[in-house]
Design a protein around this motif. Sequence first.
Motif, PDB file in Angstrom:
ATOM      1  N   ALA A 102     122.688  -9.622-125.931  1.00  0.00           N
ATOM      2  CA  ALA A 102     123.899  -8.960-126.434  1.00  0.00           C
ATOM      3  C   ALA A 102     123.578  -8.183-127.709  1.00  0.00           C
ATOM      4  CB  ALA A 102     125.003  -9.984-126.685  1.00  0.00           C
ATOM      5  N   ALA A 103     122.801  -8.815-128.596  1.00  0.00           N
ATOM      6  CA  ALA A 103     122.409  -8.144-129.838  1.00  0.00           C
ATOM      7  C   ALA A 103     121.595  -6.891-129.531  1.00  0.00           C
ATOM      8  CB  ALA A 103     121.618  -9.095-130.729  1.00  0.00           C
ATOM      9  N   ASN A 104     120.677  -6.988-128.586  1.00  0.00           N
ATOM     10  CA  ASN A 104     119.849  -5.831-128.218  1.00  0.00           C
ATOM     11  C   ASN A 104     120.714  -4.678-127.726  1.00  0.00           C
ATOM     12  OD1 ASN A 104     117.630  -7.385-128.870  1.00  0.00           O
ATOM     13  ND2 ASN A 104     117.064  -7.800-126.752  1.00  0.00           N
ATOM     14  N   TYR A 105     121.692  -4.981-126.872  1.00  0.00           N
ATOM     15  CA  TYR A 105     122.603  -3.933-126.385  1.00  0.00           C
ATOM     16  C   TYR A 105     123.337  -3.276-127.555  1.00  0.00           C
ATOM     17  CZ  TYR A 105     122.221  -5.362-121.427  1.00  0.00           C
ATOM     18  OH  TYR A 105     121.786  -5.629-120.152  1.00  0.00           O
ATOM     19  N   LEU A 106     123.831  -4.091-128.479  1.00  0.00           N
ATOM     20  CA  LEU A 106     124.566  -3.551-129.630  1.00  0.00           C
ATOM     21  C   LEU A 106     123.662  -2.680-130.508  1.00  0.00           C
ATOM     22  CD1 LEU A 106     126.607  -6.755-130.509  1.00  0.00           C
ATOM     23  CD2 LEU A 106     127.599  -4.557-129.816  1.00  0.00           C
ATOM     24  N   ILE A 107     122.466  -3.167-130.778  1.00  0.00           N
ATOM     25  CA  ILE A 107     121.524  -2.442-131.637  1.00  0.00           C
ATOM     26  C   ILE A 107     121.104  -1.126-130.986  1.00  0.00           C
ATOM     27  CG2 ILE A 107     119.209  -2.514-132.647  1.00  0.00           C
ATOM     28  CD1 ILE A 107     119.756  -5.667-132.850  1.00  0.00           C
ATOM     29  N   GLU A 108     120.762  -1.183-129.699  1.00  0.00           N
ATOM     30  CA  GLU A 108     120.367   0.035-128.970  1.00  0.00           C
ATOM     31  C   GLU A 108     121.491   1.060-128.937  1.00  0.00           C
ATOM     32  OE1 GLU A 108     119.093  -1.419-125.157  1.00  0.00           O
ATOM     33  OE2 GLU A 108     117.388  -2.484-126.056  1.00  0.00           O
ATOM     34  N   ALA A 109     122.724   0.576-129.015  1.00  0.00           N
ATOM     35  CA  ALA A 109     123.883   1.475-128.997  1.00  0.00           C
ATOM     36  C   ALA A 109     124.172   2.061-130.378  1.00  0.00           C
ATOM     37  CB  ALA A 109     125.105   0.720-128.486  1.00  0.00           C
ATOM     38  N   GLY A 110     123.507   1.545-131.412  1.00  0.00           N
ATOM     39  CA  GLY A 110     123.691   2.090-132.752  1.00  0.00           C
ATOM     40  C   GLY A 110     124.599   1.296-133.658  1.00  0.00           C
ATOM     41  N   VAL A 111     125.015   0.103-133.232  1.00  0.00           N
ATOM     42  CA  VAL A 111     125.856  -0.743-134.077  1.00  0.00           C
ATOM     43  C   VAL A 111     125.019  -1.261-135.243  1.00  0.00           C
ATOM     44  CG1 VAL A 111     127.102  -2.946-134.116  1.00  0.00           C
ATOM     45  CG2 VAL A 111     127.436  -1.369-132.227  1.00  0.00           C
TER      46      VAL A 111
END
Length: 155
Positions: A102-111
């Motif tokens: 979940a963190a990876n998805y958020l980080i890759e999205a720019g959060v």
Amino acid sequence: MRGVGYYVQDLLTAIKQSLGIDRTWNVALVGVGNLGRALLRHGIFRRRGFILVGAFDCDPFKIGEEVAGLEVVCSRRLKEKVSELEIEIGIITTPPERAQRAANYLIEAGVRGIVNFAPARISVPENVAVEYVDFMHHIFSVAFNISINQAKGLS
């Protein structure tokens, strides 16, 4: 209204600016289980300027469901939705084994900021702020304080 040497409203405005709460923040929640649903339905976020604009999960039975006025979207679509919804903060309420994904998805999205309710530590780049919410820490603390009060005869 005047305080002692300060205009109270100006002081409050300056404090809010320094804390970054003088504006609204768009927030995504990843993990629409029981805790995630409770947080989505809780009105305190909006009242405090944190607008839950996206709900994400990888469970095909949850995708498409509506919770608190938000459609649950597949977590793989986070990057597209973060841009579209101008999301700046992510909340993780997944099981511990899914928290890093979940963190990876958020980080890759720019959060650039994450609040992690999952009982797991996550790895993030230096430029991503993370706060952990550890319920067990608070339960241990309460148990400790009860024990101390009992030992003092305050029970």
